[in-house]
Write an enzyme that holds these catalytic residues in place. Structure first.
Site, PDB file in Angstrom:
ATOM      1  N   LYS A 155      12.369  84.687  12.569  1.00  0.00           N
ATOM      2  CA  LYS A 155      13.770  83.736  12.953  1.00  0.00           C
ATOM      3  C   LYS A 155      14.241  82.817  11.962  1.00  0.00           C
ATOM      4  O   LYS A 155      13.581  83.095  10.827  1.00  0.00           O
ATOM      5  CB  LYS A 155      12.887  83.025  13.917  1.00  0.00           C
TER       6      LYS A 155
HETATM    7  C1  LIG Z   1      11.964  86.311  19.492  1.00  0.00           C
HETATM    8  C2  LIG Z   1      12.624  85.899  20.837  1.00  0.00           C
HETATM    9  C3  LIG Z   1      11.961  85.513  21.760  1.00  0.00           C
HETATM   10  C4  LIG Z   1      10.374  85.193  21.620  1.00  0.00           C
HETATM   11  O1  LIG Z   1       9.918  84.473  20.673  1.00  0.00           O
HETATM   12  P1  LIG Z   1       8.519  84.429  20.215  1.00  0.00           P
HETATM   13  O2  LIG Z   1       8.340  83.067  19.704  1.00  0.00           O
HETATM   14  O3  LIG Z   1       8.295  85.677  19.562  1.00  0.00           O
HETATM   15  O4  LIG Z   1       7.685  84.317  21.493  1.00  0.00           O
HETATM   16  C5  LIG Z   1      12.316  85.179  23.036  1.00  0.00           C
HETATM   17  N1  LIG Z   1      13.808  85.283  23.136  1.00  0.00           N
HETATM   18  C6  LIG Z   1      14.552  85.864  22.300  1.00  0.00           C
HETATM   19  C7  LIG Z   1      15.932  86.022  22.570  1.00  0.00           C
HETATM   20  C8  LIG Z   1      14.035  86.325  21.021  1.00  0.00           C
HETATM   21  O5  LIG Z   1      14.724  86.749  20.007  1.00  0.00           O
END
Ligand SMILES: *Cc1c(COP(=O)(O)O)cnc(C)c1O
Length: 405
Positions: A191
């Site tokens: 991210k």
């Molecule tokens: C990565 C992601 C999640 C989950 O995030 P985590 O921190 O890995 O639990 C949820 N929604 C979207 C759109 C994502 O890209």
């Protein structure tokens, strides 16, 4: 035999590799030396810094965005018998979090151009059971928040934003995660900023924040968070059965330094995004829609749509060819109804969400980390051009595709 040149590097370019700088390493080591590994002062600092950055009253750090979504819905009152409307073009965690509250997920197709949930499609799915709308700011592009807020207000629905792609995004001067009742963020390794695993809930609602914080740590009364400090022993009281969703100081130690650099990382990704956009203008591929005026795109993903009729090669073949050029890429996402569990449980069919289905089958995400060097960016551009030019698949590409079946 193929005459296609292979990327002249022995190094594979990993998709979504984060930048970790010396400050993070030092801070992490410092946490380890104090012995305070779990939830403590660095989590409190990360929460304070994040809510200051987003200018929101309350922030609750948790161990993932999945946990954040789950808790956000619970505190907003979502549960058994309710329906939550969301997008079919998202990571499975968005859907699973709804299911784990006991509610039923309901999908509304995306706009084919913006790839974000289509407000008109939401309106068509509202029933007396609808309790909440859960939009995802896909790829970092903010959703049409004027219309989503109006729909939520008119129908008395909760609005919870999945901001996993969109920490930096803004819509008409307002920052994402602050439009509705709660906003949820991810600091997973791929991210925009990272803590390894990690997430955050933002809200203006004090009661929501207090309950989310309690639920994130077993449902123990808020005092539990400071029970091991030097303030003296305190008993804790379990007020409801909670979860184990708390963030550790080890994670926050990374996050506080990543957050300080959020703008410089964003600027670098924006620069790469623009370079890709220019470099691919003449190719028979669909590029991301231009950002809307009066918005700020978070530039989380740079996606190309590969249409076999135009390129002679489908997305999976293209993906393998990129791999052979030593470039890692991603798929965000096969539409949710492609997965067997959801088909069996909800009777969903990909064809019922045609825009998400087409995007999911044609889309490919190129590396867009702020870590990329100019040379990496040139390599990606060159690889895309090579892979589009050579219509004949490599022998090894054919083999990989065959093994996949
Ligand atoms: C990565 C992601 C999640 C989950 O995030 P985590 O921190 O890995 O639990 C949820 N929604 C979207 C759109 C994502 O890209």
């Amino acid at each position: 035999m193929s005459s296609v040149p292979v990327r002249p590097k022995d190094r594979f370019l990993v998709f979504g590799s984060p930048i970790i700088e010396q400050d993070e390493i030092d801070e992490l080591v410092a946490s380890m030396k104090t012995g305070w590994l779990g939830t403590g002062p660095k989590v409190a600092r990360f929460e304070a810094d994040f809510k200051a950055y987003k200018n929101v009253a309350h922030a609750v750090a948790v161990n993932s965005c999945t946990a954040a979504l789950h808790l956000a819905m619970i505190v907003a009152g979502v549960g058994r018998g309710d329906e939550v409307i969301t997008t079919p073009l998202t990571f499975c965690a968005t859907i699973n979090a709804i299911i784990h509250t006991g509610a039923t997920p309901v999908l509304a197709d995306v706009d084919p151009r913006t790839m974000n949930i289509d407000p008109a499609a939401i309106e068509a799915k509202i029933t007396p059971q609808t309790r909440a709308i859960l939009p995802v700011h896909f790829a970092g592009r903010p959703c049409d928040m004027d219309r989503l807020c109006a729909i939520a207000r008119k129908n008395n629905l909760k609005l919870i934003e999945d901001c996993a792609h969109a920490i930096e995004a803004e819509y008409k001067g307002y920052t994402t995660g602050t439009f509705g009742d709660l906003g949820c963020f991810s600091f997973y390794v791929t991210k925009n900023i990272v803590t390894g695993e990690g997430g955050m809930i933002l809200t203006e609602n004090e009661a929501y924040a207090a309950r989310a914080k309690t639920l994130a740590l077993h449902g123990m009364s808020a005092d539990a968070w400071s029970r091991f400090s030097d303030q003296g022993y305190k008993h804790y009281w379990v007020t409801e059965p909670g979860f184990k969703y708390n963030m550790m100081d080890l994670q926050a130690a990374i996050g506080v330094h990543q957050l300080r650099r959020i703008d410089s990382y964003w600027l670098r990704r924006k620069e790469i995004w623009n370079q890709y956009n220019e470099a691919f203008a003449d190719l028979p591929v669909e590029r991301p829609a231009e950002p809307e005026p009066d918005t700020r795109h978070a530039h989380h993903l740079y996606t190309l749509l590969i249409n076999k009729e135009k390129t002679g090669r489908d997305r999976d073949e293209f993906l393998c060819a990129m791999h052979e050029q030593n470039i890692g890429s991603g798929v965000h996402y096969l539409s949710i109804p492609e997965h067997p569990y959801y088909q069996e449980t909800f009777g969903w069919k990909p064809e019922d969400y045609p825009h998400a289905m087409r995007i999911g089958r044609q889309t490919l995400s190129l590396p867009l980390s702020a870590k990329l060097t100019d040379e990496d960016v040139d390599d990606v551009i060159q690889a895309v051009r090579i892979c589009l030019k050579s219509n004949a698949s490599h022998e090894s590409t054919k083999r990989i595709l065959k093994e996949r079946k």
